[in-house]
Design an enzyme around this catalytic site. Structure first.
Site, PDB file in Angstrom:
ATOM      1  CG  HIS A 188      -1.790   1.223   1.278  1.00  0.00           C
ATOM      2  ND1 HIS A 188      -3.102   1.187   0.842  1.00  0.00           N
ATOM      3  CD2 HIS A 188      -1.562   2.495   1.654  1.00  0.00           C
ATOM      4  CE1 HIS A 188      -3.626   2.392   0.960  1.00  0.00           C
ATOM      5  NE2 HIS A 188      -2.724   3.198   1.457  1.00  0.00           N
ATOM      6  CB  CYS A 189       2.133   3.188  -2.586  1.00  0.00           C
ATOM      7  SG  CYS A 189       3.314   4.463  -2.926  1.00  0.00           S
ATOM      8  N   PRO A 190       1.498   5.132   0.310  1.00  0.00           N
ATOM      9  CG  PRO A 190       2.642   5.901   2.203  1.00  0.00           C
ATOM     10  CD  PRO A 190       2.521   4.726   1.275  1.00  0.00           C
ATOM     11  N   GLY A 193      -1.219   7.083  -2.698  1.00  0.00           N
ATOM     12  CA  GLY A 193      -2.558   7.122  -2.129  1.00  0.00           C
ATOM     13  C   GLY A 193      -3.418   5.946  -2.506  1.00  0.00           C
ATOM     14  CG  HIS A 428       7.620   3.539  -2.429  1.00  0.00           C
ATOM     15  ND1 HIS A 428       7.362   3.989  -3.659  1.00  0.00           N
ATOM     16  CD2 HIS A 428       6.755   4.090  -1.618  1.00  0.00           C
ATOM     17  CE1 HIS A 428       6.389   4.804  -3.572  1.00  0.00           C
ATOM     18  NE2 HIS A 428       6.004   4.895  -2.369  1.00  0.00           N
TER      19      HIS A 428
END
Lengths: 462, 144
Positions: A188-190, A193, A428
């Protein structure tokens, strides 16, 4: 006579479960037919009437976009005129093409359904329960359920997802931030988003590759600009300080972005996901196979082609389809969260392991588990705790062995954590980083450059 | 002529039960369904017929996910255009999905509906299961 009593053929159309059938017309007058995205059980947000999907917490997507746009803007405004005079007119052209590519890839990664699996319908769930519960007593909640299957002569365990009420297909993982099972879940990559999974991994990869090129390009141009200025004996101080700002941003982001690109290139070539790599699912300790990965085609080129150029799978959640008028939304009740501590913890564990491995030096204290990492107020309290170990992680990671191989890649990517102005944390490369990366940038960067953390809770419709 | 009961005229026939054909992951993550004949359908359907339907579906999905020159070309073209080409073009997978939908409709009309069964397109269940709905047999004619 028999004929009269025989079955009249059922017209599949009239009975079709498909909601986009004639039922709409008859029931429409009662109320406006709702589309499926309006009743979607996961924690996602939808825009443009279901065409665009985003995670509930958009993470630092506005920041990512902002940094890219601002840096490129400064580049076009201050460096290009100079370089066009001194070098060639192709500089802004190349820059422009790269910029467009980066932004489009970013937006596609953010707004595409990553491969969310719709939750099981109540009937399906009941059927599965029936098959499992044939032996156990039903007075207490049964232990976590797993099913072992054989894939290419390798035993793979399928876990039962209590939220989605089904056995997760291989390579699928449940993202607790988005509360969805995602196929071929990477992380899940902030920054983006959204989750990165089967359907948007190629967009994500092209985003980081093109961003690497863009950053390197701008860095090169800025260095050239400054060098030429010095050579021409122009006063260095007269040159806009913007050039220096670009230089600093590019310098630090180059390491993280290039490291991240390298890591993902390795993943693509071996047909692995970040999740599997971190958990060490197929590390070489497993046997005499070269990789032990049952999904690999054992050829770099084939793996690359399959991951990046394979057929584009369709979205399974049918956001814009219509809900059947009187049917309850399947397994929608997020309120039946008898298990969230269990489920979330599993994911948290998975992530903490990886965090621990590679980030043991760094560590964010943040109790990312179950909360909204990017929320603004958390930045200040986290400041002093920057070096405390993340609380929930307990087990020594079995994946320690495997992540060491990538230490050299990840090291480059984790270094920027220490530097105050690192732009895009290469966290990441590690699954949990996403949960943590938000506090991280807020820790290191926001306090310095931006002051207040950006408003992350809401993303304006582009 | 004596009145024939059209099921469309009657209320929805009652659902007796549902059978779910799960995915077969033996060859990896490609979309395949198990061809094992469920016992609940024994009274209604031929094993042969069932296997043929599932096998055809499996073949169609394999065609959709096939890795070959055509799909690579599509992928490369999409990459070069920053994936904007997907906004105007239908992907190969989507084309095959439409074919599958037609096949299922066809099978329902010819084979399943006369036996009081209904096949649901797996895409509506997230490609997790093939759902076969068994309807109650209201008018069991003497000849059946």
């Amino acid at each position: 006579m028999m004929k009269n009593c025989e079955y009249q053929q059922i017209d599949p159309r009239a009975l079709a479960v498909s909601p986009s059938s004639a039922q709409n017309h008859t029931e429409k007058k009662a109320r406006r037919p709702r589309r499926k995205w309006e009743a979607f059980p996961g924690k996602n947000r939808f825009f443009c009437n279901g065409r665009i999907i985003l995670a509930r917490q958009s993470g630092v997507l506005p920041l990512t976009l902002g940094l890219i746009v601002v840096t490129c803007g400064l580049f076009f405004a201050f460096d290009c005129p100079f370089l066009v005079d001194h070098l060639t007119v192709f500089i802004p052209v190349i820059g422009g093409v790269l910029f467009v590519f980066v932004v489009i890839s970013l937006l596609r990664t953010s707004f595409t359904d990553p491969g969310i699996l719709p939750r099981a319908t109540p009937d399906e769930a009941a059927d599965i329960e029936k098959q499992i519960d044939t032996s156990g007593s039903s007075t207490y909640r049964p232990p976590p359920r797993t099913k072992e299957i054989l894939i290419n002569q390798q035993v793979v365990k399928l876990k039962y997802c209590f939220t989605c009420k089904m056995f997760r297909p291989p390579r699928t993982s449940h993202c607790s931030l988005c509360d969805n099972c995602v196929e071929r879940f990477d992380h899940h990559c902030p920054w983006v988003g959204n989750c990165v999974g089967k359907r948007n991994y190629r967009f994500f990869y092209s985003f980081i590759i093109s961003l690497s090129f863009l950053t390197s390009f701008i860095f090169g141009c800025v260095i050239t600009h400054i060098t030429l200025l010095i050579i021409e004996m122009l006063s260095f101080l007269d040159s806009s300080s913007c050039t220096v700002v670009e230089l600093v941003i590019c310098f630090f982001s180059i390491w993280s972005i290039l490291g991240l690109s390298g890591f993902h290139t390795y993943l693509v070539a071996s047909n692995l996901t970040t999740n599997e790599d971190i958990k060490g699912s197929w590390s070489s300790k497993r046997g005499s196979d070269d990789s032990g990965n049952p999904y690999s085609y054992n050829s770099i080129i084939t793996n690359c082609c399959v991951t990046l150029c394979g057929p584009m799978p369709p979205s399974l959640i049918d956001r814009r389809g219509f809900l059947p008028p009187n049917e309850a939304v399947p397994a929608a009740s997020v309120s039946e969260i008898e298990l969230p501590p269990f489920v979330a913890k599993n994911d948290a564990h998975m992530c903490t392991q990886s965090t621990k491995d590679v980030l043991e030096r760094v560590v964010h204290s943040s109790d990312f588990h179950g909360l909204c990492p990017p929320s603004t107020p958390k930045t200040t309290p986290l400041g002093p705790e920057i070096f405390s170990i993340a609380a929930p992680s307990t087990e020594p990671s079995p994946s320690a062995g495997c992540t060491r191989q990538h230490a050299h890649q990840s090291a480059a990517t984790t270094c920027p954590l220490f530097t105050k102005s690192s732009k895009r944390d290469s966290l990441h490369s590690i699954n949990p980083a996403f949960r943590l990366a938000s506090p991280s940038p807020s820790l290191s960067r926001v306090t310095l450059i931006l002051g207040d953390a950006p408003d992350i809770g809401f993303i304006p419709l582009p | 002529m004596a009145e024939t009961h059209s099921l469309q005229d009657l209320q929805q026939p009652a659902v007796f039960s549902k059978v779910f054909i799960q995915r077969d992951y033996g060859s990896g993550t490609i979309c395949r369904f198990q061809t094992k004949f469920p016992s609940d359908l024994e009274s209604r359907l031929d094993k042969q017929q069932f296997e043929e339907t599932i096998q055809t579906l499996n073949n169609l999905y394999a065609e959709a996910e096939k890795l070959g020159g055509k799909s690579y070309l599509e992928g490369c073209l999409a990459c070069l255009t920053a994936y904007t080409v997907f906004l105007c073009m239908e992907t190969h997978y989507e084309k095959v999905l439409k074919k599958i939908a037609r096949y299922i409709k066809d099978q329902n009309e010819k084979v399943y509906a006369p036996r009081g069964l209904l096949l649901t397109d797996p895409i509506e269940r997230g490609l997790r299961v093939v759902e076969i709905t068994i309807f109650e047999d209201r008018n069991i004619g003497s000849g059946r």
